[in-house]
Design a protein around this motif. Structure first.
Motif: not given
Length: 463
Positions: A20-22, A28-32, A81-83, A132-133
């Protein structure tokens, strides 16, 4: 600049069963936050499936209709995955004050695209996510000056978006190296890997060094492919070229969007096409229209006819120089020209906002081409019209397409699930490839097969 690519980032009306969500997918929260800033909270069907498979480390080919969000589907898990890998390296360091070493001209991710225009669009999506990321990216494509692209490569780099021809040239000249590549993304894979399309030999020049370098260092490379369609014999090409490739597909793959109206107009012969085209344009005279032709000669004659009759039109085909193509494409996207006459060069990958009407002046040579052309309109929930001018030679194929549309089924010559020579990804059976565990070899600055790095080519980055 956030894409009119915004179509890729907009909330989709497609059903989603996986998440239901990313955030629940493992991002991660930064991408979201990057997605939330654009009003995107729910992944599309193909995004949910692809992100799940990619985060588990699978080699994936994702297929769905044009405009379903495949660019985000492959970029998001790779950035995640990089993060994760970078966090793991930082945690492993005994002295947190020592910065990580990053090398210039050596990307970790290659994104291969068939055209300059698509490369620019993918690069723009990557830059927006990077706000953001934090990661670095650049775009190198044919049709642009070499010097600015060489300068852009002369820095630490995470993601490189490139057309195969320009990348192959820079590899030969030593302006970029693939010794650190961990992820290879191939957008419009059915175009780039089909020998008939003319890209395959150049693709081999790019992919073979990547594979050789990875093998020499015992490092795995993850492959993510994206395409609007997959049909034999390309499914066999994919399965042979990439080990353990898993197929994920959206709910509407191999179908035209339900938001479009399709009409087939019978014309007595080639001589009556121009008159039928003008009549169709007069009936649907609001907004932007794309007129597809099968050859450059047909493009030229059709655009000449439209100019003679006072239409604001421009053209796009392979014989037009890149600088002029950019100008013509800009004229259409800015509405300076309301009609774009083109070959299938504009049928794949390009994200054109608010195209109201697609006209097949020349009926497409295959149902795959028909799907790509039809996907130029009816995007992001908007209505669209697809008009096809049919001669007696096209009647049988048009009838099959119309029947499939009426039954809401894949078009006639597409393989149904289970007949393609590709294994479907099963999220409950696949083993997880732990992205947080970096390859030890990646910590060393030099490896066999890589040129010695000059001192001035080293850069550092603080936490």
């Amino acid at each position: 600049m956030w894409l009119n690519r915004s179509l890729l980032l907009r909330r989709s009306t497609l059903s989603v069963r996986h998440a239901s969500s990313f955030l629940s997918l493992g991002l991660c929260s930064e991408l979201c936050d990057a997605l939330q800033a654009k009003g995107i909270t729910t992944p599309t069907d193909i995004q949910a499936k692809t992100i799940t498979a990619a985060l588990k480390g699978a080699n994936v080919i994702c297929t769905d209709t044009t405009g379903s969000g495949k660019t985000l589907a492959y970029l998001l898990p790779v950035v995640e995955r990089l993060r994760q890998a970078e966090k793991a390296l930082l945690a492993k360091q005994t002295n947190s004050e020592i910065p990580l070493k990053r090398e210039v001209s050596r990307p970790k991710v290659l994104v291969l695209v068939p055209s300059r225009e698509l490369g620019i669009q993918v690069g723009a999506v990557a830059r927006d996510l990077a706000h953001f990321s934090k990661f670095s990216s650049t775009v190198i494509t044919g049709g642009s000056a070499h010097k600015p692209q060489k300068m852009a490569l002369n820095r630490p780099l995470d993601i490189l978006v490139a057309t195969p021809g320009r990348l192959a040239t820079f590899l030969k000249n030593g302006h970029v190296f693939v010794s650190r590549v961990e992820y290879v993304i191939i957008d419009e894979a059915d175009t780039l890997l089909d020998r008939k399309m003319g890209f395959r030999s150049i693709m081999d020049e790019v992919l073979k060094p990547v594979e050789a370098s990875a093998a020499a260092k015992n490092r795995k490379v993850q492959y993510l492919l994206a395409a609007a369609t997959v049909k034999p014999p390309m499914d066999e090409v994919f399965s042979k070229s990439f080990k353990d490739l898993k197929w994920v597909s959206g709910n509407t793959v191999h179908q035209t969007p339900r938001s479009i109206t399709e009409e087939f107009i019978r014309v007595p012969g080639s001589d009556g096409k121009h008159a039928a085209l003008r009549e169709s344009l007069s009936l649907w005279n609001k907004g932007k229209s794309i007129v597809f032709c099968n050859s450059t000669a047909s493009c030229r004659s059709t655009e000449h006819m439209l100019h003679e009759h006072g239409y604001r039109s421009t053209s796009l085909h392979g014989d037009i120089p890149p600088v002029v193509r950019k100008k013509n494409f800009g004229a259409f996207t800015s509405s300076e020209a309301s009609i774009l006459v083109c070959t299938d060069l504009a049928a794949r990958g390009l994200d054109m906002e608010a195209v109201d009407h697609v006209i097949n002046f020349d009926f497409p040579k295959s149902s795959v081409d028909y799907l790509h052309r039809a996907g130029r309109t009816g995007r992001a929930g908007k209505r669209g019209v697809v008009t096809s001018l049919i001669t007696k030679h096209d009647a049988a194929t048009a009838r099959l397409l119309a029947d499939a549309k009426g039954r809401h089924q894949p078009i006639a010559d597409m393989s149904k699930d289970g007949t393609l020579k590709l294994s479907k990804f099963n999220p409950f059976k696949e083993k997880t490839d732990d992205a947080s565990k970096p390859n030890k070899l990646a910590l060393h600055p030099r490896h066999k097969g890589t040129r010695k790095i000059k001192p001035h080519k080293l850069r550092t980055v603080r936490k």
